[in-house]
Design a protein around this motif. Sequence first.
Motif, PDB file in Angstrom:
ATOM      1  N   GLU A   1      46.394  60.605  38.692  1.00  0.00           N
ATOM      2  CA  GLU A   1      47.794  61.015  38.529  1.00  0.00           C
ATOM      3  C   GLU A   1      48.435  60.395  37.281  1.00  0.00           C
ATOM      4  N   GLU A   2      48.093  59.127  36.997  1.00  0.00           N
ATOM      5  CA  GLU A   2      48.701  58.466  35.833  1.00  0.00           C
ATOM      6  C   GLU A   2      48.247  59.096  34.504  1.00  0.00           C
ATOM      7  N   PRO A   3      46.936  59.184  34.224  1.00  0.00           N
ATOM      8  CA  PRO A   3      46.553  59.793  32.941  1.00  0.00           C
ATOM      9  C   PRO A   3      46.992  61.249  32.811  1.00  0.00           C
TER      10      PRO A   3
ATOM     11  N   LYS B   1      32.572  39.706  41.806  1.00  0.00           N
ATOM     12  CA  LYS B   1      32.102  41.010  41.323  1.00  0.00           C
ATOM     13  C   LYS B   1      33.204  41.831  40.670  1.00  0.00           C
ATOM     14  N   SER B   2      34.457  41.698  41.145  1.00  0.00           N
ATOM     15  CA  SER B   2      35.492  42.630  40.679  1.00  0.00           C
ATOM     16  C   SER B   2      36.735  41.971  40.100  1.00  0.00           C
ATOM     17  N   GLY B   3      36.895  40.670  40.345  1.00  0.00           N
ATOM     18  CA  GLY B   3      38.133  39.997  39.918  1.00  0.00           C
ATOM     19  C   GLY B   3      39.271  40.211  40.905  1.00  0.00           C
TER      20      GLY B   3
ATOM     21  N   ASN C   1      34.323  48.826  35.721  1.00  0.00           N
ATOM     22  CA  ASN C   1      34.822  47.597  36.331  1.00  0.00           C
ATOM     23  C   ASN C   1      35.471  46.749  35.244  1.00  0.00           C
ATOM     24  N   LEU C   2      36.756  46.474  35.385  1.00  0.00           N
ATOM     25  CA  LEU C   2      37.458  45.684  34.359  1.00  0.00           C
ATOM     26  C   LEU C   2      36.920  44.250  34.286  1.00  0.00           C
ATOM     27  N   ASN C   3      36.124  43.860  35.266  1.00  0.00           N
ATOM     28  CA  ASN C   3      35.509  42.538  35.265  1.00  0.00           C
ATOM     29  C   ASN C   3      34.220  42.515  34.436  1.00  0.00           C
TER      30      ASN C   3
ATOM     31  N   VAL D   1      39.812  55.021  33.502  1.00  0.00           N
ATOM     32  CA  VAL D   1      38.728  54.333  34.212  1.00  0.00           C
ATOM     33  C   VAL D   1      39.224  53.728  35.515  1.00  0.00           C
ATOM     34  N   ASP D   2      38.301  53.579  36.455  1.00  0.00           N
ATOM     35  CA  ASP D   2      38.623  52.907  37.718  1.00  0.00           C
ATOM     36  C   ASP D   2      37.350  52.339  38.331  1.00  0.00           C
ATOM     37  N   LEU D   3      37.544  51.309  39.133  1.00  0.00           N
ATOM     38  CA  LEU D   3      36.429  50.687  39.857  1.00  0.00           C
ATOM     39  C   LEU D   3      35.897  51.615  40.948  1.00  0.00           C
ATOM     40  N   SER D   4      36.767  52.455  41.491  1.00  0.00           N
ATOM     41  CA  SER D   4      36.388  53.305  42.613  1.00  0.00           C
ATOM     42  C   SER D   4      35.776  54.621  42.119  1.00  0.00           C
TER      43      SER D   4
ATOM     44  N   ALA E   1      43.833  52.201  32.420  1.00  0.00           N
ATOM     45  CA  ALA E   1      42.896  51.259  33.058  1.00  0.00           C
ATOM     46  C   ALA E   1      43.335  51.045  34.510  1.00  0.00           C
ATOM     47  N   GLY E   2      42.486  51.480  35.449  1.00  0.00           N
ATOM     48  CA  GLY E   2      42.879  51.461  36.865  1.00  0.00           C
ATOM     49  C   GLY E   2      43.667  52.720  37.160  1.00  0.00           C
ATOM     50  N   CYS E   3      43.030  53.872  36.864  1.00  0.00           N
ATOM     51  CA  CYS E   3      43.741  55.167  36.901  1.00  0.00           C
ATOM     52  C   CYS E   3      43.778  55.770  38.294  1.00  0.00           C
TER      53      CYS E   3
ATOM     54  N   CYS F   1      48.131  49.942  32.123  1.00  0.00           N
ATOM     55  CA  CYS F   1      47.420  49.277  33.218  1.00  0.00           C
ATOM     56  C   CYS F   1      48.495  48.891  34.235  1.00  0.00           C
ATOM     57  N   ARG F   2      48.909  49.891  34.993  1.00  0.00           N
ATOM     58  CA  ARG F   2      50.055  49.673  35.889  1.00  0.00           C
ATOM     59  C   ARG F   2      49.576  49.467  37.326  1.00  0.00           C
ATOM     60  N   ASN F   3      50.159  48.478  37.972  1.00  0.00           N
ATOM     61  CA  ASN F   3      49.893  48.205  39.392  1.00  0.00           C
ATOM     62  C   ASN F   3      48.416  47.919  39.665  1.00  0.00           C
ATOM     63  N   VAL F   4      47.788  47.226  38.748  1.00  0.00           N
ATOM     64  CA  VAL F   4      46.376  46.850  38.881  1.00  0.00           C
ATOM     65  C   VAL F   4      46.247  45.318  38.870  1.00  0.00           C
TER      66      VAL F   4
ATOM     67  N   THR G   1      43.016  49.272  46.603  1.00  0.00           N
ATOM     68  CA  THR G   1      44.213  49.990  47.070  1.00  0.00           C
ATOM     69  C   THR G   1      44.531  51.005  45.978  1.00  0.00           C
ATOM     70  N   ASN G   2      44.497  52.277  46.327  1.00  0.00           N
ATOM     71  CA  ASN G   2      44.532  53.319  45.287  1.00  0.00           C
ATOM     72  C   ASN G   2      45.855  54.069  45.219  1.00  0.00           C
ATOM     73  N   GLU G   3      46.873  53.475  45.776  1.00  0.00           N
ATOM     74  CA  GLU G   3      48.207  54.101  45.805  1.00  0.00           C
ATOM     75  C   GLU G   3      48.638  54.558  44.396  1.00  0.00           C
ATOM     76  N   THR G   4      49.046  55.815  44.289  1.00  0.00           N
ATOM     77  CA  THR G   4      49.516  56.351  43.003  1.00  0.00           C
ATOM     78  C   THR G   4      50.213  57.675  43.248  1.00  0.00           C
ATOM     79  N   SER G   5      50.861  58.212  42.223  1.00  0.00           N
ATOM     80  CA  SER G   5      51.440  59.565  42.316  1.00  0.00           C
ATOM     81  C   SER G   5      51.769  60.040  40.906  1.00  0.00           C
TER      82      SER G   5
ATOM     83  N   CYS H   1      53.979  61.106  37.821  1.00  0.00           N
ATOM     84  CA  CYS H   1      55.296  60.691  37.303  1.00  0.00           C
ATOM     85  C   CYS H   1      55.827  59.456  38.027  1.00  0.00           C
ATOM     86  N   ARG H   2      54.940  58.543  38.381  1.00  0.00           N
ATOM     87  CA  ARG H   2      55.350  57.318  39.074  1.00  0.00           C
ATOM     88  C   ARG H   2      56.162  56.436  38.129  1.00  0.00           C
ATOM     89  N   ASP H   3      57.284  55.992  38.566  1.00  0.00           N
ATOM     90  CA  ASP H   3      58.226  55.173  37.798  1.00  0.00           C
ATOM     91  C   ASP H   3      58.777  55.933  36.584  1.00  0.00           C
TER      92      ASP H   3
HETATM   93  C1  LIG Z   1      47.442  50.776  42.991  1.00  0.00           C
HETATM   94  S1  LIG Z   1      46.278  51.640  42.013  1.00  0.00           S
HETATM   95  C2  LIG Z   1      47.251  51.979  40.546  1.00  0.00           C
HETATM   96  C3  LIG Z   1      47.026  53.368  39.999  1.00  0.00           C
HETATM   97  C4  LIG Z   1      47.883  53.739  38.806  1.00  0.00           C
HETATM   98  N1  LIG Z   1      47.624  52.877  37.686  1.00  0.00           N
HETATM   99  C5  LIG Z   1      49.345  53.709  39.164  1.00  0.00           C
HETATM  100  O1  LIG Z   1      50.057  52.785  38.772  1.00  0.00           O
HETATM  101  O2  LIG Z   1      49.788  54.626  39.862  1.00  0.00           O
HETATM  102  C6  LIG Z   1      45.207  50.301  41.470  1.00  0.00           C
HETATM  103  C7  LIG Z   1      43.865  50.786  40.971  1.00  0.00           C
HETATM  104  O3  LIG Z   1      43.200  49.722  40.291  1.00  0.00           O
HETATM  105  C8  LIG Z   1      41.819  49.852  40.520  1.00  0.00           C
HETATM  106  N2  LIG Z   1      41.129  48.574  40.271  1.00  0.00           N
HETATM  107  C9  LIG Z   1      41.224  47.420  40.966  1.00  0.00           C
HETATM  108  N3  LIG Z   1      40.395  46.499  40.473  1.00  0.00           N
HETATM  109  C10 LIG Z   1      39.745  47.069  39.430  1.00  0.00           C
HETATM  110  C11 LIG Z   1      38.726  46.630  38.529  1.00  0.00           C
HETATM  111  N4  LIG Z   1      38.191  45.407  38.596  1.00  0.00           N
HETATM  112  N5  LIG Z   1      38.292  47.501  37.596  1.00  0.00           N
HETATM  113  C12 LIG Z   1      38.795  48.761  37.514  1.00  0.00           C
HETATM  114  N6  LIG Z   1      39.759  49.234  38.349  1.00  0.00           N
HETATM  115  C13 LIG Z   1      40.221  48.403  39.297  1.00  0.00           C
HETATM  116  C14 LIG Z   1      41.746  50.288  41.981  1.00  0.00           C
HETATM  117  O4  LIG Z   1      40.529  50.922  42.290  1.00  0.00           O
HETATM  118  C15 LIG Z   1      42.955  51.215  42.101  1.00  0.00           C
HETATM  119  O5  LIG Z   1      42.601  52.565  41.987  1.00  0.00           O
END
Ligand SMILES: C[S@@+](CC[C@H](N)C(=O)[O-])C[C@H]1O[C@@H](n2cnc3c(N)ncnc32)[C@H](O)[C@@H]1O
Length: 298
Positions: free
Chosen positions: A139-141, A40-42, A221-223, A166-169, A133-135, A239-242, A93-97, A99-101
Amino acid sequence: MDRAGKRRMSTLFSKSTSLRKGVKITDQEFVDLRDFIYDKSGIYVDEKRKYLFESRFSRRLGQLGLTSFSDYVKYLKVDRGQELQRVFELVTTNETSFCRDTKQLDSFRDNLLREILDRQRKAGRLELNIWSAGCSSGEEPYTLVFLLLETLKAEIARWKISITAVDLSEEMIDKARAGIYSEYAFKTTPDEIRKRYFKPVEGGWELDPRIRKLVNFQPLNLNDALAVKRVPRSHIVFCRNVIIYFDDAMKRKVVQAFYDNLLPGGYLLVGHSESLHKISQSFRPVLNAGAIAYKKEE
Ligand SMILES: C[S@@+](CC[C@H](N)C(=O)[O-])C[C@H]1O[C@@H](n2cnc3c(N)ncnc32)[C@H](O)[C@@H]1O
């Protein structure tokens, strides 16, 4: 200790261990749930992280009155939609903040962003499209808006800027739209950013609504290849940390989608621990001040 005391202790001990344990998952149940989520999600959950399903799903199973993961998988297969979204909320896992990195962001602002803005000015097209993508909770956008304001200053009023995030959540998208953040979101953020763009409110810090309206948040959903194709063409994709949560097949699929989405001369930025090595040969890696970005040639 007398016998009654010992009995009390042993009851207490067995209760707390059973509470701690929750519902156990068998190897086969793990594979079934893992494959369902992947389909469903990859998102691919490695065997070593089997405990993650037990810790994240036990409560939900309890709420549904289910006593095994196999019953939960059966339930998921008949349920259309709502429970699937709950799975996404539990598994991401939605870890973010903000000005990350900073090293990567400074390099982006001083090199790639300037290059693209100059190119657009020369072409007489004051337009910039960014896709986050995966925001997660935004905080990132929003950080990208801070960088744009810092770079363009008053000139920003003449630009047509579109930031699609965009985000899956769906929970994270709601949080991003609300724009209220706790202390945690500022752990990588210079104080002046908070002072400039936020005001204290009950429950945290509220982002200036003028900044909030510059980002268009959508659950996606990126899938879902069709939904991804509908995202406007971009000059820059973050698309960082996704992709760390994906297996190689899914990484290839989304990276190809980013390539197709990017306009010629555009850039893809991934997290500093991620790489496109063995994933895509289409991009040219570009190194600036210790940060790598991936360029789609003009
Ligand atoms: C660790 S966070 C990264 C947030 C931000 N990009 C950053 O680097 O701070 C990963 C995000 O990717 C999203 N994600 C995971 N799989 C996804 C999918 N198939 N489609 C869209 N978003 C997805 C998660 O919901 C999560 O919010």
